[in-house]
Design an enzyme around this catalytic site. Structure first.
Site, PDB file in Angstrom:
ATOM      1  N   ASP A  24     -10.438  39.976 -75.333  1.00  0.00           N
ATOM      2  CA  ASP A  24     -11.794  39.510 -74.709  1.00  0.00           C
ATOM      3  C   ASP A  24     -12.914  40.497 -75.870  1.00  0.00           C
ATOM      4  O   ASP A  24     -14.123  40.613 -75.355  1.00  0.00           O
ATOM      5  CB  ASP A  24     -11.961  40.219 -73.461  1.00  0.00           C
ATOM      6  CG  ASP A  24     -11.190  41.565 -73.244  1.00  0.00           C
ATOM      7  OD1 ASP A  24     -10.539  42.069 -74.005  1.00  0.00           O
ATOM      8  OD2 ASP A  24     -11.639  42.131 -72.431  1.00  0.00           O
ATOM      9  N   GLN A  25     -12.495  41.187 -76.678  1.00  0.00           N
ATOM     10  CA  GLN A  25     -13.372  42.048 -77.395  1.00  0.00           C
ATOM     11  C   GLN A  25     -14.563  41.299 -78.027  1.00  0.00           C
ATOM     12  O   GLN A  25     -15.482  42.086 -78.220  1.00  0.00           O
ATOM     13  CB  GLN A  25     -12.645  42.928 -78.382  1.00  0.00           C
ATOM     14  CG  GLN A  25     -11.572  43.780 -77.740  1.00  0.00           C
ATOM     15  CD  GLN A  25     -10.067  44.305 -78.525  1.00  0.00           C
ATOM     16  OE1 GLN A  25     -10.558  44.321 -79.865  1.00  0.00           O
ATOM     17  NE2 GLN A  25      -9.222  44.668 -77.903  1.00  0.00           N
TER      18      GLN A  25
ATOM     19  N   ASP B 289      -2.930  42.935 -61.223  1.00  0.00           N
ATOM     20  CA  ASP B 289      -3.635  42.532 -62.158  1.00  0.00           C
ATOM     21  C   ASP B 289      -3.504  40.831 -62.647  1.00  0.00           C
ATOM     22  O   ASP B 289      -2.405  40.481 -62.090  1.00  0.00           O
ATOM     23  CB  ASP B 289      -2.728  43.090 -63.570  1.00  0.00           C
ATOM     24  CG  ASP B 289      -3.811  43.285 -64.790  1.00  0.00           C
ATOM     25  OD1 ASP B 289      -4.055  44.058 -65.097  1.00  0.00           O
ATOM     26  OD2 ASP B 289      -3.753  41.984 -65.479  1.00  0.00           O
TER      27      ASP B 289
ATOM     28  N   ALA C 124      -6.321  61.384 -77.535  1.00  0.00           N
ATOM     29  CA  ALA C 124      -7.637  62.036 -77.430  1.00  0.00           C
ATOM     30  C   ALA C 124      -8.035  61.785 -75.956  1.00  0.00           C
ATOM     31  O   ALA C 124      -8.034  60.715 -75.324  1.00  0.00           O
ATOM     32  CB  ALA C 124      -8.563  61.561 -78.471  1.00  0.00           C
TER      33      ALA C 124
ATOM     34  N   GLN D 243     -10.632  60.521 -74.332  1.00  0.00           N
ATOM     35  CA  GLN D 243     -11.591  59.767 -74.625  1.00  0.00           C
ATOM     36  C   GLN D 243     -12.963  59.832 -73.582  1.00  0.00           C
ATOM     37  O   GLN D 243     -13.921  59.803 -74.170  1.00  0.00           O
ATOM     38  CB  GLN D 243     -11.284  58.200 -74.702  1.00  0.00           C
ATOM     39  CG  GLN D 243     -12.499  57.450 -74.972  1.00  0.00           C
ATOM     40  CD  GLN D 243     -12.074  56.127 -75.593  1.00  0.00           C
ATOM     41  OE1 GLN D 243     -11.554  56.071 -76.334  1.00  0.00           O
ATOM     42  NE2 GLN D 243     -12.525  54.988 -74.838  1.00  0.00           N
TER      43      GLN D 243
ATOM     44  N   SER E 252     -13.165  50.939 -73.068  1.00  0.00           N
ATOM     45  CA  SER E 252     -13.934  51.513 -73.788  1.00  0.00           C
ATOM     46  C   SER E 252     -15.595  51.288 -73.626  1.00  0.00           C
ATOM     47  O   SER E 252     -16.276  52.174 -73.474  1.00  0.00           O
ATOM     48  CB  SER E 252     -13.622  51.200 -75.271  1.00  0.00           C
ATOM     49  OG  SER E 252     -12.110  51.939 -75.397  1.00  0.00           O
TER      50      SER E 252
ATOM     51  N   HIS F 167      -4.533  48.588 -68.870  1.00  0.00           N
ATOM     52  CA  HIS F 167      -4.412  48.112 -67.488  1.00  0.00           C
ATOM     53  C   HIS F 167      -4.051  48.931 -66.461  1.00  0.00           C
ATOM     54  O   HIS F 167      -4.220  49.235 -65.476  1.00  0.00           O
ATOM     55  CB  HIS F 167      -3.593  46.774 -67.521  1.00  0.00           C
ATOM     56  CG  HIS F 167      -3.983  45.712 -68.468  1.00  0.00           C
ATOM     57  ND1 HIS F 167      -4.478  44.416 -68.021  1.00  0.00           N
ATOM     58  CD2 HIS F 167      -4.263  45.606 -69.440  1.00  0.00           C
ATOM     59  CE1 HIS F 167      -4.910  43.693 -68.975  1.00  0.00           C
ATOM     60  NE2 HIS F 167      -4.763  44.407 -70.091  1.00  0.00           N
TER      61      HIS F 167
ATOM     62  N   GLU G 104     -16.668  52.675 -70.205  1.00  0.00           N
ATOM     63  CA  GLU G 104     -16.462  54.278 -70.175  1.00  0.00           C
ATOM     64  C   GLU G 104     -17.656  54.672 -70.942  1.00  0.00           C
ATOM     65  O   GLU G 104     -18.375  55.523 -70.584  1.00  0.00           O
ATOM     66  CB  GLU G 104     -15.266  54.870 -71.034  1.00  0.00           C
ATOM     67  CG  GLU G 104     -14.097  54.624 -70.085  1.00  0.00           C
ATOM     68  CD  GLU G 104     -12.582  54.802 -70.742  1.00  0.00           C
ATOM     69  OE1 GLU G 104     -11.537  54.584 -70.062  1.00  0.00           O
ATOM     70  OE2 GLU G 104     -12.782  55.061 -71.996  1.00  0.00           O
TER      71      GLU G 104
ATOM     72  N   TRP H  47     -12.511  46.477 -72.913  1.00  0.00           N
ATOM     73  CA  TRP H  47     -13.386  46.884 -71.908  1.00  0.00           C
ATOM     74  C   TRP H  47     -13.620  48.063 -71.257  1.00  0.00           C
ATOM     75  O   TRP H  47     -14.342  48.607 -70.557  1.00  0.00           O
ATOM     76  CB  TRP H  47     -12.755  45.616 -70.666  1.00  0.00           C
ATOM     77  CG  TRP H  47     -13.790  45.724 -69.574  1.00  0.00           C
ATOM     78  CD1 TRP H  47     -13.668  46.172 -68.063  1.00  0.00           C
ATOM     79  CD2 TRP H  47     -15.236  45.723 -69.738  1.00  0.00           C
ATOM     80  NE1 TRP H  47     -14.828  45.992 -67.603  1.00  0.00           N
ATOM     81  CE2 TRP H  47     -15.839  45.566 -68.143  1.00  0.00           C
ATOM     82  CE3 TRP H  47     -16.114  45.449 -70.659  1.00  0.00           C
ATOM     83  CZ2 TRP H  47     -17.418  45.399 -68.096  1.00  0.00           C
ATOM     84  CZ3 TRP H  47     -17.578  45.204 -70.409  1.00  0.00           C
ATOM     85  CH2 TRP H  47     -18.128  45.150 -69.196  1.00  0.00           C
TER      86      TRP H  47
ATOM     87  N   HIS I  57     -13.736  49.365 -80.806  1.00  0.00           N
ATOM     88  CA  HIS I  57     -13.326  47.897 -80.875  1.00  0.00           C
ATOM     89  C   HIS I  57     -13.671  47.188 -79.616  1.00  0.00           C
ATOM     90  O   HIS I  57     -13.292  45.850 -79.452  1.00  0.00           O
ATOM     91  CB  HIS I  57     -11.686  47.791 -80.850  1.00  0.00           C
ATOM     92  CG  HIS I  57     -10.873  48.227 -79.581  1.00  0.00           C
ATOM     93  ND1 HIS I  57     -11.460  49.483 -78.916  1.00  0.00           N
ATOM     94  CD2 HIS I  57     -10.075  47.659 -78.856  1.00  0.00           C
ATOM     95  CE1 HIS I  57     -10.614  49.648 -77.947  1.00  0.00           C
ATOM     96  NE2 HIS I  57      -9.630  48.672 -77.734  1.00  0.00           N
TER      97      HIS I  57
HETATM   98  N1  UDP Z   1      -7.847  56.335 -74.584  1.00  0.00           N
HETATM   99  C1  UDP Z   1      -7.728  57.567 -74.772  1.00  0.00           C
HETATM  100  N2  UDP Z   1      -7.367  58.379 -75.711  1.00  0.00           N
HETATM  101  C2  UDP Z   1      -6.958  57.826 -76.764  1.00  0.00           C
HETATM  102  C3  UDP Z   1      -6.934  56.239 -77.038  1.00  0.00           C
HETATM  103  C4  UDP Z   1      -7.359  55.597 -75.659  1.00  0.00           C
HETATM  104  O1  UDP Z   1      -7.997  58.101 -73.596  1.00  0.00           O
HETATM  105  O2  UDP Z   1      -6.619  58.506 -77.887  1.00  0.00           O
HETATM  106  C5  UDP Z   1      -7.961  55.582 -73.484  1.00  0.00           C
HETATM  107  C6  UDP Z   1      -9.465  55.137 -73.535  1.00  0.00           C
HETATM  108  O3  UDP Z   1     -10.221  56.055 -72.625  1.00  0.00           O
HETATM  109  C7  UDP Z   1      -9.405  53.643 -72.468  1.00  0.00           C
HETATM  110  C8  UDP Z   1      -7.908  53.170 -72.683  1.00  0.00           C
HETATM  111  O4  UDP Z   1      -7.125  54.349 -73.421  1.00  0.00           O
HETATM  112  O5  UDP Z   1      -9.235  54.041 -71.140  1.00  0.00           O
HETATM  113  C9  UDP Z   1      -8.010  51.946 -73.712  1.00  0.00           C
HETATM  114  O6  UDP Z   1      -8.503  50.762 -73.323  1.00  0.00           O
HETATM  115  P1  UDP Z   1      -9.252  49.807 -73.870  1.00  0.00           P
HETATM  116  O7  UDP Z   1      -9.566  48.947 -73.058  1.00  0.00           O
HETATM  117  O8  UDP Z   1     -10.803  50.363 -74.373  1.00  0.00           O
HETATM  118  O9  UDP Z   1      -8.371  49.179 -75.138  1.00  0.00           O
HETATM  119  P2  UDP Z   1      -6.984  48.665 -75.423  1.00  0.00           P
HETATM  120  O10 UDP Z   1      -6.167  49.819 -75.752  1.00  0.00           O
HETATM  121  O11 UDP Z   1      -6.666  48.080 -74.177  1.00  0.00           O
HETATM  122  O12 UDP Z   1      -7.143  47.996 -76.506  1.00  0.00           O
END
Ligand code: UDP
Length: 462
Positions: free
Chosen positions: A379-380, A124, A338, A340, A360, A19, A363, A358, A355
């Site tokens: 929500d996954q 939010d 990482a 991502q 992920s 968020h 992106e 949203w 997982h």
């Molecule tokens: N992310 C990243 N590197 C990592 C782990 C997560 O850049 O090692 C970022 C990913 O690109 C995304 C966010 O963290 O923007 C995770 O959000 P997402 O909604 O996918 O999952 P949540 O962490 O909320 O379960």
């Protein structure tokens, strides 16, 4: 002459990475129109958002006014991989403490009010309670920025209206159960926000028409959201990234990807909130190895409520004996943060075992990468259906009904092979590439998301 700023935007994120990140992307977009933007949070969550932002020019971030407001000290327990479900219950104290931003936020709005013609407070949905005092500031108005899919937002509204029939949405009747997605405490936290959302002047979505036009059109119907305006301006994440080779700070994952064949690498990551028990980690390790695919696996613990609090005994996930040596050259294990977005944008990345948070999903889709979906909570499970059955750019690793069982390595291997090397997977890859193209076009030039962003800017600057 009127010396007041025509409009200022105050952004109120919820303190969890997925968020914090989306609302910071939103700030960057708004700031690029020369509009002053204020980002409100505790010092630790603001720092987290800034430290982890990816894809933006640092200059853009430096134009944003960060307000580090005090909140009471909160417990920051480690994540518990053995909890009854995967929902990150250990983050609840941080969520609760964030409600205490209400008073300093109200004071900020009152201080900005005399020098601005209008204040647009973009919060939010989970921070509606905190932003409630905007209603008493005469020149302020509030907007909700939904950080989940339009599919998920519509599903919940549709359900509350008794599931009326519409063409093209039969799939909603078959969505997985909500059981195991959350906790009663968190559902209570959500319920507390609803009554304050009625003050909102409109809804902003981090999605776009090529992905979710059908659901955006349904959400626009007056019967569901009153006569409130809506703007679908996503993806909020940058879509053009500088992945050039010349930087000293180039991440090791990207350097490794540079040496791999196009579309050959599976990226494996489960976001920032999921803790996976040891026995499941073992099965993933074996499944990856026996799939014979190249992979990058982000094997880090879930975030704590305050990510800067050092743990006494930092737990390092265990892998089978000799595993890292065995997979050397084929698989890269990343135990820290990482990049991502850059990994997904890299031409060597050909699939994402995710997982389905949203961020992920959006992106991955915006970079044209198909998904092996392994939903964990929130929500996954519904995002999984959107990705696999509506958009048809992914395969399910395990059904939600089996959420309490350890997924065996053979099941993981078979899902990976289906995504990476089967004819069916080839079809998903082709559709993901086409959809990715359409998504990127929607935020550029005169694409639908760009037009809606400009319409939002015109609306708040009126
Ligand atoms: N992310 C990243 N590197 C990592 C782990 C997560 O850049 O090692 C970022 C990913 O690109 C995304 C966010 O963290 O923007 C995770 O959000 P997402 O909604 O996918 O999952 P949540 O962490 O909320 O379960």
């Amino acid at each position: 002459m009127d010396q007041k700023a025509p409009v200022v935007v105050v952004v109120v994120p919820f303190p969890a990475q997925g968020h914090l990140n989306q609302l910071l992307h939103f700030c960057c977009l708004i700031s690029s129109y020369g509009i002053p933007v204020h980002y409100v949070g505790s010092a630790t969550h603001n720092r987290q958002a800034k430290d982890r932002v990816h894809g933006w020019d640092p200059l853009t971030i430096s134009n944003i006014h960060f307000h580090d407001f005090p909140i009471p000290p909160f417990l920051t327990p480690p994540p518990n991989p053995h909890a009854p479900n995967r929902f990150p219950v250990h983050l609840q104290p941080a969520f609760d403490a964030s409600s205490q931003l209400r008073d300093p936020l109200a004071a900020l709005l009152r201080s900005l009010s005399p020098t601005s013609r209008r204040i647009a407070v973009v919060h939010d949905p989970l921070m509606a309670f905190t932003a409630q005092d905007a209603v008493s500031v005469t020149n302020a108005e509030t907007y909700t920025l939904h950080g989940v899919s339009a599919f998920v937002v519509f599903y919940h509204i549709w359900k509350s209206f008794g599931k009326p029939t519409f063409p093209g949405i039969a799939i909603l009747n078959d969505l997985p159960s909500l059981a195991g997605c959350s906790t009663d405490q968190f559902l209570g936290f959500i319920a507390r926000q609803y009554e304050y959302m009625k003050f909102d002047s409109g809804h902003i979505y981090n999605t776009c028409r090529p992905m979710e036009g059908v659901f955006l059109d349904l959400l626009a119907q007056e019967q569901f959201t009153g006569n409130k305006k809506q703007w679908a301006i996503g993806p909020l994440n940058p879509i053009v990234l500088d992945t050039s080779l010349d930087s000293d700070r180039r991440h090791k994952c990207l350097e490794w990807l540079d040496k791999q064949a196009p579309g050959s690498v599976l990226y494996v990551a489960f976001g920032t909130t999921v803790s996976i028990p040891d026995d499941q980690i073992m099965e993933i390790a074996i499944g990856l190895e026996s799939s014979k695919q190249r992979f990058i696996w982000v094997l880090r613990e879930a975030d704590k409520g305050d990510i800067y609090v050092e743990e006494e005994e930092a737990g390092k996930a265990k892998l089978p004996n000799g595993y890292e040596e065995r997979v050397e050259g084929v698989g890269l294990i990343e135990r820290d943060w990482a990049p991502q977005l850059e990994i997904l944008a890299h031409p060597s990345t050909g699939g994402f075992l995710s997982h389905c948070g949203w961020n992920s999903c959006i992106e991955s889709i915006s970079m044209g990468v198909p998904i092996a979906a392994w939903p964990m909570h929130s929500d996954q499970p519904r995002n999984t259906i959107l990705v696999t059955e509506v958009l048809k750019v992914g395969v399910v690793v395990r059904e939600w009904a089996q959420r309490d069982e350890v997924v065996p390595s053979a099941t993981i291997e078979s899902a990976i092979s289906k995504l990476m090397v089967s004819e069916e997977g080839e079809g998903m890859r082709r559709r993901a590439e086409e959809l990715g193209c359409a998504v990127r076009e929607s935020v550029s030039g005169d694409g639908a998301s760009r037009i809606e962003l400009e319409s939002f800017i015109a609306h708040i600057s009126r």
